[in-house]
Design an enzyme around this catalytic site. Structure first.
Site: not given
Length: 261
Positions: A169, A45, A143
Site C-alpha cells: 500500500d 484482508h 502504509e
C-alpha cells in the site's frame, strides 16, 4: 511494555511471524512448530471473522507463540473482541494521523484512559483491568505517504507499541505498482524513515515482508518484527517443491528428504 510479543523481542534479535488469512485448524500451530515467534491473524484482508479468530486464539493459548491480529480500523468494538479472546497485539491498518493512532490505543485501554469495554471471554486471562491492558501491544500500520508525513506526530502517541509497515500500500500511495515496493528506492527510503522514527520514539519497527529473502533484507534495515509468508504462500511453495522433487529427472535421496518412515 509487557506481553508475549515483547517477551519475544527481549532477546534482542528480530522476531519472525507467519500470517493466517483463512480458516485453518493447523496453520498457526505449524508456524509455531516451525519456530516462528508470532502468528498474525488477518481480519482486514483475510477470509476470517471474529468467531474464527477467537477459535484460533483459544487453540494457541498453550502454544509458545505470540498472537497478532490485524484490523482495518481503530473501531473500539472489534478491537475489544479480539483482545477479550486473548490476542497479544493488534495491528491497525492505514493509520495516517496521531488522532487515528490515539484512537487505536484508546480501544485497548479501559476508562478513564481509554474506551475499551470490560468483557473478558477467557477466564485464564484474569479479571484485573490493569493486567489485561498491560499484556496488549498496539501497532500503527504506516502504509501511505500521508502516514509517513505524519510520522513524528504518530510516534509521539502515548501507549503505542510500534510502527508496522505495509510496503504494498505504501508503494501504491507513492505511485508505484505494489509488487515493486522493495525494488523502489523512494519506497525503501520511506521504510527507512519509519525505522528511524520508531527508534527515536522507543517503538518497535515492524514490516510485512512476504518472503524469507525479503525478511532477511528487512532485518538488515533494522526492522525488529518481520512477517514472512502467509499459510497459503507457505503451502504453495511447499507444494511446488514436493511436485518438483517428484518430477525430477534425478530423484532426490529418499534417506534425506524426510517424510513418513
Amino acid at each position: 511494555m509487557t506481553g508475549r510479543v515483547h517477551a519475544a523481542l527481549d532477546a534482542g534479535s528480530p522476531i519472525f511471524g507467519g500470517w493466517v488469512v483463512g480458516p485453518t485448524a493447523i496453520g498457526p500451530e505449524e508456524f509455531a512448530t516451525a519456530g516462528y515467534d508470532y502468528v498474525g491473524i488477518d481480519l482486514q484482508h483475510g477470509y476470517l471473522d471474529d468467531a474464527a479468530a477467537a477459535m484460533m486464539l483459544r487453540r494457541l493459548a498453550h502454544v509458545p507463540v505470540a498472537t497478532v491480529v490485524r484490523l482495518p480500523t481503530a473501531d473500539a468494538a472489534p478491537i475489544g473482541r479480539v483482545l477479550d479472546a486473548g490476542a497479544d497485539a493488534v495491528v491497525i491498518a492505514m493509520v495516517e494521523s496521531a488522532g487515528e493512532a490515539a484512537a487505536a490505543v484508546a480501544a485497548t485501554r479501559y476508562p478513564p484512559a481509554g474506551v475499551r469495554s470490560f468483557g473478558p471471554l477467557r477466564a485464564g486471562l484474569g479479571h484485573v483491568p490493569s493486567e489485561l491492558e498491560g499484556r496488549v501491544n498496539v501497532f500503527a500500520m504506516i502504509e501511505t505517504a500521508r502516514g509517513v508525513a505524519a510520522l513524528a506526530d504518530i510516534s509521539a502517541v502515548r501507549g503505542l507499541s510500534g510502527l508496522y509497515v505495509g510496503p504494498a500500500d505504501l508503494a501504491i500511495s507513492m505511485g508505484h505498482d505494489p509488487t515493486s515496493a522493495w525494488r523502489r528506492q523512494d519506497v525503501r527510503d520511506a521504510m527507512a524513515q519509519i525505522v528511524t522514527a520508531a527508534r527515536a520514539g522507543n517503538l518497535v519497527a515492524g514490516v510485512h515482508a512476504g518472503t524469507g529473502a525479503l525478511g532477511n533484507h528487512a532485518a538488515r534495515m533494522g526492522f525488529q518484527m518481520i512477517t514472512l509468508a502467509s499459510e497459503s504462500q507457505a503451502l504453495r511453495r511447499g507444494a511446488a517443491v514436493h511436485l518438483a522433487e517428484a518430477k525430477a529427472t534425478e530423484p532426490p535421496d529418499a534417506q534425506t528428504t524426510g517424510g513418513y518412515r
